[in-house]
Design a protein around this motif. Structure first.
Motif, mmCIF file in Angstrom:
data_model
loop_
_atom_site.group_PDB
_atom_site.id
_atom_site.type_symbol
_atom_site.label_atom_id
_atom_site.label_comp_id
_atom_site.label_asym_id
_atom_site.label_seq_id
_atom_site.Cartn_x
_atom_site.Cartn_y
_atom_site.Cartn_z
ATOM 1 N N PHE A 232 0.819 -1.200 0.000
ATOM 2 C CA PHE A 232 0.000 0.000 0.000
ATOM 3 C C PHE A 232 0.861 1.262 0.000
ATOM 4 O O PHE A 232 0.567 2.232 -0.705
ATOM 5 C CB PHE A 232 -0.937 0.014 1.214
ATOM 6 N N LEU A 233 1.943 1.245 0.777
ATOM 7 C CA LEU A 233 2.846 2.402 0.799
ATOM 8 C C LEU A 233 3.508 2.595 -0.565
ATOM 9 O O LEU A 233 3.671 3.724 -1.033
ATOM 10 C CB LEU A 233 3.911 2.215 1.881
ATOM 11 N N ALA A 234 3.884 1.491 -1.198
ATOM 12 C CA ALA A 234 4.466 1.574 -2.540
ATOM 13 C C ALA A 234 3.447 2.125 -3.530
ATOM 14 O O ALA A 234 3.799 2.881 -4.449
ATOM 15 C CB ALA A 234 4.948 0.193 -2.982
ATOM 16 N N THR A 235 2.175 1.758 -3.340
ATOM 17 C CA THR A 235 1.115 2.258 -4.208
ATOM 18 C C THR A 235 0.969 3.771 -4.088
ATOM 19 O O THR A 235 0.785 4.473 -5.088
ATOM 20 C CB THR A 235 -0.228 1.582 -3.849
ATOM 21 N N LYS A 236 1.059 4.288 -2.859
ATOM 22 C CA LYS A 236 0.951 5.733 -2.646
ATOM 23 C C LYS A 236 2.071 6.475 -3.383
ATOM 24 O O LYS A 236 1.833 7.506 -4.027
ATOM 25 C CB LYS A 236 1.009 6.064 -1.153
#
Length: 272
Positions: A232-236
């Motif tokens: 999710f952090l990589a997606t942001k």
């Protein structure tokens, strides 16, 4: 063995950290800074030597100061001898690396080696022992790789002579010390309710009146949470980078302003 007996053993505050990389070393000095007796273990003799000489092998704000204080107070000692470390502690954290290899995917060789060494040490240890995996591993690794490896080499059953839990870390480079001492939450993947009780009791002793929220779940779910969190952090990051590319095509568009504006939405947040 009853849970109350297990918890009373863990309150002795004797810890071993297997793997003195970024996560392991930062975790070790933070535990030591709060009065826990810590034995750090690593196969790299130079890293062990540097740490015992109060020289951090990596840079992280606040690490040098805590390392010097921990070694000077004799609350932290590092060695290459995992057998000694496990036998002289109540709880072992496995913090070794799990590098990615194109031919095999997640490389578990260091995790397996650590589990094997823990098992060998427990073979001749009478006292109950807690084993906590913090390394990033695929779901079911603790249950189907770490636990059987320890049982095989110790000749003992999980849930009786020892327990396993999965406890992922969420440290940010540049804020690892702060994140360890003031985490957003603690995730405990438990082999059993009793093992989860023991690890939660350990953390309540460590954080005292600053205990963060605790989520307790199954081993595999805790392992999955770590991957989902990272994804999710990589997606942001990927998303805002894409927006930055779009802004370059729009006259006077500023991605910093866009990011600030959407970050004020509480569902999104301005962080990361």
């Amino acid at each position: 063995m009853g849970c109350n007996i297990k918890i009373s053993v863990l309150s002795m505050k004797k810890i071993s950290i297997l793997g003195l990389g970024y996560v392991g070393l930062c975790t070790a000095v933070c535990f030591a800074s709060k009065g826990f007796k810590v034995i750090g273990v690593d196969v790299d003799s130079e890293k062990v030597k540097m740490t015992n000489e109060r020289k951090a092998p990596i840079y992280e704000p606040g690490l040098d100061e805590l390392l010097k204080r921990s070694v000077d107070s004799q609350m932290l000692y590092c060695t290459e001898d995992s057998d000694y470390a496990v036998k002289n502690s109540d709880i072992s954290f496995i913090t070794v690396g799990t590098p990615y290899r194109p031919d095999v995917g997640i490389d578990l060789r260091y995790v397996k080696s650590a589990a094997k060494n823990v098992g060998k040490a427990l073979k001749n240890k009478e006292e109950y022992h807690m084993v906590v995996v913090k390394s990033t591993v695929l779901p079911e690794t603790t249950e189907k790789v770490v636990k059987p490896m320890i049982e095989k080499h110790s000749g003992k059953r999980c849930g009786l002579a020892f327990d396993v839990c999965y406890n992922p870390e969420f440290l940010r480079e540049g804020s690892a010390i702060k994140d360890t001492l003031n985490p957003d939450r603690i995730i405990i993947g438990e082999f059993s309710r009793e093992s989860g009780d023991c690890l939660e009791s350990f953390y309540r002793d460590f954080y005292e009146n600053k205990m963060p929220p605790v989520i307790r779940t199954k081993l595999s779910i805790a392992e999955l949470i770590k991957y989902v969190n990272n994804a999710f952090l990589a997606t942001k990051i990927s998303f805002i980078n894409t927006m930055a590319n779009i802004c370059q095509e729009i006259p006077q568009a500023d991605v910093t302003t866009v990011a600030k504006a959407i970050g004020l939405d509480r569902r999104i947040s301005p962080l990361f």
